[in-house]
Scaffold this motif. Sequence first.
Motif, PDB file in Angstrom:
ATOM      1  N   GLU A 107       9.461 -17.025   0.347  1.00 45.35           N
ATOM      2  CA  GLU A 107       8.328 -17.567   1.084  1.00 45.35           C
ATOM      3  C   GLU A 107       7.107 -16.795   0.594  1.00 45.35           C
ATOM      4  O   GLU A 107       7.085 -15.560   0.640  1.00 45.35           O
ATOM      5  N   SER A 149      -2.561  -6.989   8.584  1.00 43.00           N
ATOM      6  CA  SER A 149      -2.756  -6.508   9.957  1.00 43.00           C
ATOM      7  C   SER A 149      -1.904  -7.266  10.973  1.00 43.00           C
ATOM      8  O   SER A 149      -1.678  -6.778  12.071  1.00 43.00           O
ATOM      9  N   TYR A 150      -1.400  -8.454  10.597  1.00 44.33           N
ATOM     10  CA  TYR A 150      -0.608  -9.222  11.557  1.00 44.33           C
ATOM     11  C   TYR A 150       0.698  -9.790  11.001  1.00 44.33           C
ATOM     12  O   TYR A 150       1.450 -10.425  11.733  1.00 44.33           O
ATOM     13  N   GLN A 151       0.984  -9.564   9.732  1.00 44.86           N
ATOM     14  CA  GLN A 151       2.194 -10.134   9.148  1.00 44.86           C
ATOM     15  C   GLN A 151       2.947  -9.094   8.329  1.00 44.86           C
ATOM     16  O   GLN A 151       2.342  -8.320   7.602  1.00 44.86           O
ATOM     17  N   HIS A 152       4.284  -9.115   8.444  1.00 42.49           N
ATOM     18  CA  HIS A 152       5.160  -8.226   7.677  1.00 42.49           C
ATOM     19  C   HIS A 152       5.617  -8.948   6.416  1.00 42.49           C
ATOM     20  O   HIS A 152       5.866 -10.154   6.432  1.00 42.49           O
ATOM     21  N   PHE A 153       5.763  -8.207   5.319  1.00 39.28           N
ATOM     22  CA  PHE A 153       6.245  -8.765   4.061  1.00 39.28           C
ATOM     23  C   PHE A 153       7.406  -7.937   3.542  1.00 39.28           C
ATOM     24  O   PHE A 153       7.441  -6.724   3.739  1.00 39.28           O
ATOM     25  N   THR A 167      -4.424 -10.083   6.332  1.00 38.36           N
ATOM     26  CA  THR A 167      -3.075 -10.618   6.515  1.00 38.36           C
ATOM     27  C   THR A 167      -2.085  -9.514   6.860  1.00 38.36           C
ATOM     28  O   THR A 167      -1.211  -9.691   7.712  1.00 38.36           O
ATOM     29  N   THR A 223       6.244  -1.043   2.458  1.00 36.13           N
ATOM     30  CA  THR A 223       6.504  -2.339   1.831  1.00 36.13           C
ATOM     31  C   THR A 223       6.474  -2.184   0.316  1.00 36.13           C
ATOM     32  O   THR A 223       5.460  -1.766  -0.243  1.00 36.13           O
ATOM     33  N   VAL A 232       2.951 -16.017   0.526  1.00 30.93           N
ATOM     34  CA  VAL A 232       1.669 -16.084   1.218  1.00 30.93           C
ATOM     35  C   VAL A 232       0.615 -15.566   0.250  1.00 30.93           C
ATOM     36  O   VAL A 232       0.518 -14.362   0.020  1.00 30.93           O
TER      37      VAL A 232
END
Length: 120
Positions: A21, A36-40, A34, A66, A23
């Motif tokens: 997926e 600040s609110y989403q994990h990768f 991004t 990460t 981004v």
Amino acid sequence: MEDEAQLSKLFVEVLTEAGYEVVPADSVTDALSTLSYQHFDAAVLDIELRDGPVFPVADKLAALGTPFLFASAVYFQMVPKQHQGTPFVGKPFNIEELVSRVEDAVQRGRSGPPFGKAAE
């Protein structure tokens, strides 16, 4: 992260076909927002983006544990000392090599200590 629209589209297409997926972000500002609110699970970073060098994003990813890699036409010597151990894929790159490096980064995140942090 890639600021060239055609190359960004290729990254998304290739990595999506490989089962990831994706981004996209085309600037340091977008990427930091991004994060600040989403994990990768992993990230691919171009060194030079439209609003400057990507190193603040690399610093943030390292702090979060990460794993990431650089995919850039900019010479590896431009990478700050704290990120010189980071995998680097030079442009133009081989698609299979890019996918392989992304898989390696994801695996690093799943096994062992977080990337950029010493084992306890």
